[in-house]
Design an enzyme around this catalytic site. Structure first.
Site, mmCIF file in Angstrom:
data_model
loop_
_atom_site.group_PDB
_atom_site.id
_atom_site.type_symbol
_atom_site.label_atom_id
_atom_site.label_comp_id
_atom_site.label_asym_id
_atom_site.label_seq_id
_atom_site.Cartn_x
_atom_site.Cartn_y
_atom_site.Cartn_z
ATOM 1 N N GLU A 93 -22.357 2.261 27.903
ATOM 2 C CA GLU A 93 -22.988 1.594 28.853
ATOM 3 C C GLU A 93 -23.517 2.435 29.671
ATOM 4 O OE1 GLU A 93 -20.071 -2.271 28.071
ATOM 5 O OE2 GLU A 93 -20.445 -1.375 30.129
ATOM 6 N N CYS A 107 -25.512 4.123 37.258
ATOM 7 C CA CYS A 107 -23.962 4.264 36.913
ATOM 8 C C CYS A 107 -23.686 4.720 35.529
ATOM 9 C CB CYS A 107 -23.173 3.108 37.400
ATOM 10 S SG CYS A 107 -21.482 3.176 36.669
ATOM 11 N N CYS A 114 -11.644 5.235 27.125
ATOM 12 C CA CYS A 114 -10.888 6.106 28.130
ATOM 13 C C CYS A 114 -9.378 6.309 27.640
ATOM 14 C CB CYS A 114 -11.005 5.430 29.552
ATOM 15 S SG CYS A 114 -10.362 6.241 31.093
ATOM 16 N N CYS A 118 -5.976 1.674 32.485
ATOM 17 C CA CYS A 118 -5.637 1.158 33.816
ATOM 18 C C CYS A 118 -5.537 -0.548 33.253
ATOM 19 C CB CYS A 118 -6.584 1.396 34.937
ATOM 20 S SG CYS A 118 -6.855 2.807 35.220
ATOM 21 N N CYS A 121 -8.663 -2.845 33.495
ATOM 22 C CA CYS A 121 -9.959 -2.304 33.168
ATOM 23 C C CYS A 121 -10.333 -2.358 31.677
ATOM 24 C CB CYS A 121 -10.032 -0.797 33.400
ATOM 25 S SG CYS A 121 -11.575 -0.047 32.846
ATOM 26 N N CYS A 338 -17.192 -2.412 34.199
ATOM 27 C CA CYS A 338 -16.922 -1.389 33.300
ATOM 28 C C CYS A 338 -16.459 -2.043 31.974
ATOM 29 C CB CYS A 338 -15.813 -0.656 34.149
ATOM 30 S SG CYS A 338 -15.484 0.787 33.283
#
Ligand code: SAH
Length: 347
Positions: A93, A107, A114, A118, A121, A338
């Site tokens: 994205e 952004c 990832c 976290c 997220c 995100c």
């Protein structure tokens, strides 16, 4: 021989390709680079200042392919979110965010998925798929800039590496991309306009600092080691004092400051006691705090903070002599946080 996407070559590598692989004079590098990064060329027939022979040979060993827009959502507030498909079909994205005077901030993502996991997220939940290449990182800018031009919208002004992924876990491609976008014959986006958001990895931050290519924003999100371990356990493997020591040696020019991002999770890290602890932790440092109200999704273990509490939190930081801002929440109606758009696509 597999063909190469010319977007993946840095200027130096393009030059080696021109001179060594193609046996052409060096000045062709500039010409091709300009076509790709300034003229948005995607076919070699367009590159009219190249010799006809070269235009015939180039497509035999190379091509220019941008990430493909597979979904696009435009929010009431002007935020535009793109879901892009990469050459292997993986999805990432990028978001265009209107800022002051009709200018836009983009952004950017740096990884598919990832590895930092976290707990709050969406991208973290997906796990790590792979690093994005030089061409894929910059390809997002080509798509964003084209969209703005086609829709008569203003210029792309700032870039923030706050999309999917941990940028400093893809340091080589990130730094190559930062260098390439500085190139005056190409995208011409100066490093002062780029911010790299990171959970804070000291070794990589030291390298970024020396490179002078961008300023960091640190996803701190907790004022104590203990709380940070709870909400971002992998990131917290770097102890807070080690992270802060590393930031204290990050080279800053006059007037520059380190940004600390602080995601407010309702009932978790948003009390005034947390604000006091944060002020104590950062008080004397050359920094600013950017408060982000958590953008909750369905079936979420966390909730958004009470808006009044966000303001009280900010006020306390100011009262303690710090600079703090509240990030405007943009694109809430299009799932612009995100990883939210990709998460909704089931891939
Ligand atoms: N990995 C980098 C950059 C990508 S995340 C980093 O951690 O900084 C960019 C920012 O968005 C981080 O501060 C992250 O904590 C925050 N973020 C993630 N999920 C969010 C959500 N649902 N609502 C608001 N901010 C979120």
């Amino acid at each position: 021989m597999t063909k190469i996407n010319l977007l993946d070559l840095t200027y130096d590598r393009l030059e080696a390709f021109v001179v060594e692989t193609l046996g052409e004079p060096r000045f062709r590098t500039q010409q091709i680079w300009r076509w790709i990064w300034q003229q948005d060329a995607r076919g070699f027939e367009e590159m009219t200042n190249l010799s006809k022979d070269l235009r015939m040979r180039l497509p035999l060993i190379s091509y220019v392919r941008w990430p493909e827009v597979v979904d696009l959502q435009r929010s009431q507030d002007g935020t535009v979110k793109f879901l892009l498909s990469l050459e292997d079909g993986r999805l990432i994205e990028t978001v265009l965010i209107p800022s002051v005077q009709g200018r836009y901030t983009q952004c950017l993502s740096t990884q598919v998925g990832c590895a930092m996991a976290c707990t709050f997220c969406n991208t973290g939940l997906m796990g790590f798929e792979r690093n994005m290449t030089h061409g894929e990182i910059l390809g997002q800018i080509l798509v964003g800039r084209r969209y703005l031009a086609d829709n008569g919208l203003a210029d792309l002004r700032n870039l923030v590496f706050m999309g999917m992924g941990e940028p400093l876990n893809n340091l080589d491609n990130l730094m190559d991309a930062l260098r390439s976008m500085n190139n005056n014959l190409g995208l011409k986006i100066s490093w002062r306009r780029a911010t790299v958001s990171t959970v804070g990895l000291p070794k990589q931050l030291d390298i970024l600092g020396k490179s002078e290519l961008a300023l960091p924003a640190i996803s701190l999100h907790a004022p104590t080691q203990e709380l940070r371990e709870q909400i971002m356990p992998k990131a917290a493997r770097v102890p807070l004092d080690e992270l802060l020591a590393c930031l204290d040696r990050f080279p800053l020019r006059p007037r520059e400051r380190i940004t600390f991002e602080y995601l407010l999770l309702g009932g978790v890290n948003d009390s005034l006691e947390h604000a006091k602890q944060l002020a104590r932790l950062l008080g004397q440092r050359r920094c600013k705090v950017n408060l982000i109200a958590y953008n909750a999704t369905e079936n979420d273990p966390y909730r958004s903070p009470d808006p009044d509490q966000v303001i009280r939190f900010e006020k306390l930081l100011w009262d303690k002599g710090m600079t703090a801002t509240i990030r405007r929440s943009m694109g809430a109606d299009i799932k612009a946080a995100c990883g939210q758009l990709k998460a909704g696509k089931g891939k």
